[in-house]
Design an enzyme around this catalytic site. Structure first.
Site, PDB file in Angstrom:
ATOM      1  N   LYS A 262      -4.504   2.778  20.229  1.00  0.00           N
ATOM      2  CA  LYS A 262      -4.506   3.837  19.216  1.00  0.00           C
ATOM      3  C   LYS A 262      -5.881   4.487  19.122  1.00  0.00           C
ATOM      4  O   LYS A 262      -6.001   5.716  18.952  1.00  0.00           O
ATOM      5  CB  LYS A 262      -4.107   3.253  17.855  1.00  0.00           C
ATOM      6  CG  LYS A 262      -4.193   4.239  16.678  1.00  0.00           C
ATOM      7  CD  LYS A 262      -3.372   5.494  16.898  1.00  0.00           C
ATOM      8  CE  LYS A 262      -3.125   6.273  15.625  1.00  0.00           C
ATOM      9  NZ  LYS A 262      -4.310   6.689  14.874  1.00  0.00           N
TER      10      LYS A 262
ATOM     11  N   GLY B  31       0.846  -1.198   0.000  1.00  0.00           N
ATOM     12  CA  GLY B  31       0.000   0.000   0.000  1.00  0.00           C
ATOM     13  C   GLY B  31       0.872   1.236   0.000  1.00  0.00           C
ATOM     14  O   GLY B  31       1.519   1.539   1.009  1.00  0.00           O
TER      15      GLY B  31
ATOM     16  N   ARG C 193     -18.476  17.684  16.952  1.00  0.00           N
ATOM     17  CA  ARG C 193     -18.213  17.570  15.512  1.00  0.00           C
ATOM     18  C   ARG C 193     -19.491  17.205  14.765  1.00  0.00           C
ATOM     19  O   ARG C 193     -19.763  17.737  13.678  1.00  0.00           O
ATOM     20  CB  ARG C 193     -17.133  16.519  15.246  1.00  0.00           C
ATOM     21  CG  ARG C 193     -15.752  16.897  15.746  1.00  0.00           C
ATOM     22  CD  ARG C 193     -14.682  16.001  15.135  1.00  0.00           C
ATOM     23  NE  ARG C 193     -13.384  16.198  15.760  1.00  0.00           N
ATOM     24  CZ  ARG C 193     -12.249  15.670  15.315  1.00  0.00           C
ATOM     25  NH1 ARG C 193     -12.271  14.890  14.236  1.00  0.00           N
ATOM     26  NH2 ARG C 193     -11.114  15.901  15.925  1.00  0.00           N
TER      27      ARG C 193
ATOM     28  N   ARG D 269     -35.770   2.812  38.829  1.00  0.00           N
ATOM     29  CA  ARG D 269     -35.611   1.552  38.104  1.00  0.00           C
ATOM     30  C   ARG D 269     -36.362   0.418  38.820  1.00  0.00           C
ATOM     31  O   ARG D 269     -36.959  -0.449  38.175  1.00  0.00           O
ATOM     32  CB  ARG D 269     -34.126   1.197  37.963  1.00  0.00           C
ATOM     33  CG  ARG D 269     -33.347   2.160  37.085  1.00  0.00           C
ATOM     34  CD  ARG D 269     -31.861   1.758  36.987  1.00  0.00           C
ATOM     35  NE  ARG D 269     -31.712   0.568  36.154  1.00  0.00           N
ATOM     36  CZ  ARG D 269     -31.165  -0.556  36.558  1.00  0.00           C
ATOM     37  NH1 ARG D 269     -30.738  -0.673  37.817  1.00  0.00           N
ATOM     38  NH2 ARG D 269     -31.055  -1.590  35.743  1.00  0.00           N
TER      39      ARG D 269
ATOM     40  N   GLU E  67      -7.381  12.772  21.496  1.00  0.00           N
ATOM     41  CA  GLU E  67      -7.085  13.810  20.503  1.00  0.00           C
ATOM     42  C   GLU E  67      -8.339  14.625  20.183  1.00  0.00           C
ATOM     43  O   GLU E  67      -8.283  15.865  20.092  1.00  0.00           O
ATOM     44  CB  GLU E  67      -6.550  13.129  19.242  1.00  0.00           C
ATOM     45  CG  GLU E  67      -6.225  14.035  18.077  1.00  0.00           C
ATOM     46  CD  GLU E  67      -5.838  13.210  16.859  1.00  0.00           C
ATOM     47  OE1 GLU E  67      -6.405  13.451  15.776  1.00  0.00           O
ATOM     48  OE2 GLU E  67      -4.974  12.311  16.989  1.00  0.00           O
TER      49      GLU E  67
ATOM     50  N   SER F 169      -1.658  -1.435  -7.819  1.00  0.00           N
ATOM     51  CA  SER F 169      -1.328  -0.867  -9.123  1.00  0.00           C
ATOM     52  C   SER F 169       0.188  -0.704  -9.208  1.00  0.00           C
ATOM     53  O   SER F 169       0.779   0.061  -8.433  1.00  0.00           O
ATOM     54  CB  SER F 169      -2.015   0.500  -9.286  1.00  0.00           C
ATOM     55  OG  SER F 169      -1.414   1.233 -10.317  1.00  0.00           O
TER      56      SER F 169
ATOM     57  N   SER G 180       0.700   6.624  14.888  1.00  0.00           N
ATOM     58  CA  SER G 180       0.217   7.996  15.027  1.00  0.00           C
ATOM     59  C   SER G 180       1.290   8.989  14.622  1.00  0.00           C
ATOM     60  O   SER G 180       2.472   8.776  14.843  1.00  0.00           O
ATOM     61  CB  SER G 180      -0.201   8.283  16.469  1.00  0.00           C
ATOM     62  OG  SER G 180      -0.631   9.624  16.595  1.00  0.00           O
TER      63      SER G 180
ATOM     64  N   HIS H 191     -35.991  -3.696  39.258  1.00  0.00           N
ATOM     65  CA  HIS H 191     -34.565  -3.953  39.043  1.00  0.00           C
ATOM     66  C   HIS H 191     -33.776  -4.107  40.344  1.00  0.00           C
ATOM     67  O   HIS H 191     -32.591  -4.397  40.306  1.00  0.00           O
ATOM     68  CB  HIS H 191     -33.961  -2.829  38.194  1.00  0.00           C
ATOM     69  CG  HIS H 191     -34.459  -2.838  36.779  1.00  0.00           C
ATOM     70  ND1 HIS H 191     -34.194  -3.867  35.914  1.00  0.00           N
ATOM     71  CD2 HIS H 191     -35.225  -1.944  36.095  1.00  0.00           C
ATOM     72  CE1 HIS H 191     -34.755  -3.603  34.740  1.00  0.00           C
ATOM     73  NE2 HIS H 191     -35.393  -2.444  34.824  1.00  0.00           N
TER      74      HIS H 191
ATOM     75  N   HIS I  62      -6.153   6.821  21.993  1.00  0.00           N
ATOM     76  CA  HIS I  62      -5.303   7.980  21.662  1.00  0.00           C
ATOM     77  C   HIS I  62      -6.085   8.973  20.813  1.00  0.00           C
ATOM     78  O   HIS I  62      -6.094  10.176  21.075  1.00  0.00           O
ATOM     79  CB  HIS I  62      -4.053   7.498  20.915  1.00  0.00           C
ATOM     80  CG  HIS I  62      -3.326   8.576  20.165  1.00  0.00           C
ATOM     81  ND1 HIS I  62      -3.778   9.082  18.956  1.00  0.00           N
ATOM     82  CD2 HIS I  62      -2.180   9.255  20.442  1.00  0.00           C
ATOM     83  CE1 HIS I  62      -2.949  10.034  18.538  1.00  0.00           C
ATOM     84  NE2 HIS I  62      -1.978  10.152  19.425  1.00  0.00           N
ATOM     85  N   ASN I  63      -6.762   8.465  19.778  1.00  0.00           N
ATOM     86  CA  ASN I  63      -7.515   9.353  18.899  1.00  0.00           C
ATOM     87  C   ASN I  63      -8.692   9.991  19.620  1.00  0.00           C
ATOM     88  O   ASN I  63      -9.046  11.145  19.354  1.00  0.00           O
ATOM     89  CB  ASN I  63      -8.003   8.584  17.673  1.00  0.00           C
ATOM     90  CG  ASN I  63      -6.893   8.322  16.670  1.00  0.00           C
ATOM     91  OD1 ASN I  63      -5.716   8.260  17.032  1.00  0.00           O
ATOM     92  ND2 ASN I  63      -7.245   8.146  15.421  1.00  0.00           N
TER      93      ASN I  63
END
Length: 484
Positions: free
Chosen positions: A185, A12, A290, A450, A192, A38, A131, A456, A188-189
């Protein structure tokens, strides 16, 4: 048949893959085989970087034949189906003991599944979080590999040769088995996401409250980057705010559409935290922020809704104090984001039987990665002093920092609420802080509710056992079977 002269291969060759291959080739002792679906792309990489001495392959078999045993290949292709397709193709030409590394942003359950399937062939499969973006891939990323102990023997020296270096230590460690690397990871993101949203809220509050220009605010962030907030994200924030759009002459930040994109790792972090029962409210609110930004059709309609009367303007003689309040609120909220993230890593390690060294994780995040920051050393210190530390922000360094910041943090959240300025990450981080330090929470009422509608059950503070009130009957309390 080509000579087996390469000790590492890359499949890749888009930007991340080609940069990683160049990084590998630049390190003494590495000879790199390259393959792309390719061959035209392979040839373009060869032509652009003759100094790398790449060994090209036009088929998977040729690629395998060019690798020394145990063969080691790093996959840098799109997550999902394309990754599965490459794995299947490599399994056909690799042998037991060889190593396949997925260096993409895979969802860790997929890595667990792939590792289990590939292991049955005798081939090692490693999910490795990488990262640092394009620059990190080329110059030195932070690397979070999972996989077997056997694979680490071969892979460890190769990854150490290309990783970023912080204070003399390579930013890579064997995180744990199967999906542990991609899990870490992912978190981590998530951190971030929270860090970026907090910085954006700090910028928004300063700009709206003081009227300072983006260029002026850039200088504030540059100053912050010389203190305890020193980090890659603070550094690049100053650079973004300084940038002027060549076409309009306006600050670039004013020309960019206010709709933030996402590639899914923030959502994965939040979804996983929910399944583990770990509150990561700062990360969640950053992810939702976001999402909210990306719905202009709703925001346009809702723009007619009322807000506070008057403009939010900080008096001139209070501007410096307000900016310092925002700095301290940012630091305290940042501590919460990391504390929540490390809570999720600990919970994931327990759930999936991974032996993850939290102190080692903080060390490999000191360089190469997007959330690299000065205070990661303090996190490492905290876990070295108390490996079983239950709440990161209770470590002396962070407890002192939050004590120092608390009044400012509260003033900023109040000011934002009164001014009608959204600050979801600031305010949710403060609420989490107040929740986790609370002597008693209103969860008692939730348990009562509950039990009322769903039987419950609940536990009592004054005696052992599990109980149920007969709400639809005479409302007497009976001891119930413990369903937990």
């Amino acid at each position: 048949m080509p000579e087996a002269s390469a000790n590492i291969g890359v499949v890749g060759l888009a930007v991340m893959g080609s940069n990683l291959a160049r990084n590998l080739a630049s390190r003494e002792g590495n000879t790199v085989a390259i393959f792309n679906r390719s061959y035209e792309k392979t040839q373009s990489v060869l032509d652009a970087h003759p100094e790398a001495g790449f060994i090209p392959a036009s088929s998977y078999q040729e690629f395998a034949d060019s690798l020394q045993k145990p063969r080691t290949a790093i996959i840098m292709v799109k997550a999902g189906g394309p990754t599965d397709a490459v794995i299947d193709s490599l399994v056909e030409v690799f042998e037991p003991g060889d190593i396949i590394v997925d260096g993409g942003n895979a969802f860790f359950p997929d890595t667990i599944r792939r590792e289990k399937t590939v292991r049955e062939t005798g081939i090692n499969f490693v999910g490795a979080g990488i990262s640092g973006g394009e620059e990190g891939a080329l110059l030195g990323p932070s690397i979070m590999p999972g996989g077997s102990d056997e694979s680490w023997v071969t892979l460890g020296p190769i990854l150490k040769s290309i990783a970023a270096v912080a204070e003399g230590e390579p930013c890579v460690t064997h995180v744990g088995h199967d999906g542990a690397g991609h899990f870490v990871k992912m978190v981590h993101n998530g951190i971030e996401y929270a860090d970026m949203q907090l910085i954006a809220e700090a910028y928004d509050l300063i700009r709206r409250g003081t009227g300072k220009t983006p260029a002026e605010i850039a200088e504030i962030f540059a100053e912050w980057n010389r203190g305890e907030l020193e980090s890659y994200l603070i550094e690049i924030t100053a650079e973004v705010l300084r940038q002027v759009d060549a076409e309009t002459g306006k600050p670039l930040v004013d020309v960019i559409l206010d709709q933030a994109g996402a590639k899914g790792t923030g959502a994965w972090t939040v979804q996983t935290a929910l399944s583990l029962g770990v509150p990561v409210s700062g990360i969640a609110e950053a992810t939702f922020a976001r999402s909210l930004s990306s719905h202009p059709e709703q925001r346009t309609v809702a723009a007619t809704l009322p807000g506070p009367d008057g403009d939010f303007t900080v008096p001139a003689d209070q501007v410096d104090a307000f900016i310092e309040d925002v700095r301290l609120a940012l630091y305290a909220s940042k501590i919460v984001a990391y504390s929540q993230g490390f809570d999720e890593i600990r919970a994931g390690a327990a759930e999936y039987d991974w032996n993850i060294d939290l102190g080692a994780i903080s060390k490999i995040w000191r360089g190469g990665c997007i959330i690299r920051a000065q205070f990661l050393n303090r996190i490492a210190d905290a876990y070295q002093a108390e490996p079983g530390l239950p709440v990161l922000m209770t470590a002396p360094y962070f407890a002192e920092a939050i004590t120092r910041a608390q009044a400012s943090w509260r003033r900023v959240v109040v000011a934002a609420a009164q001014a009608g300025i959204p600050s979801p990450a600031f305010s949710s981080s403060l609420s989490y802080y107040d929740g986790i330090r609370a002597d008693r929470l209103p969860a008692a009422l939730v348990q009562g509710q509950r039990d009322f509608f769903g039987a419950h059950t609940y536990k009592r503070i004054d005696k052992p056992g599990t109980f149920h009130t007969q709400w639809s009957g005479d409302r007497t309390e009976i001891e119930a079977e413990d369903t937990h």
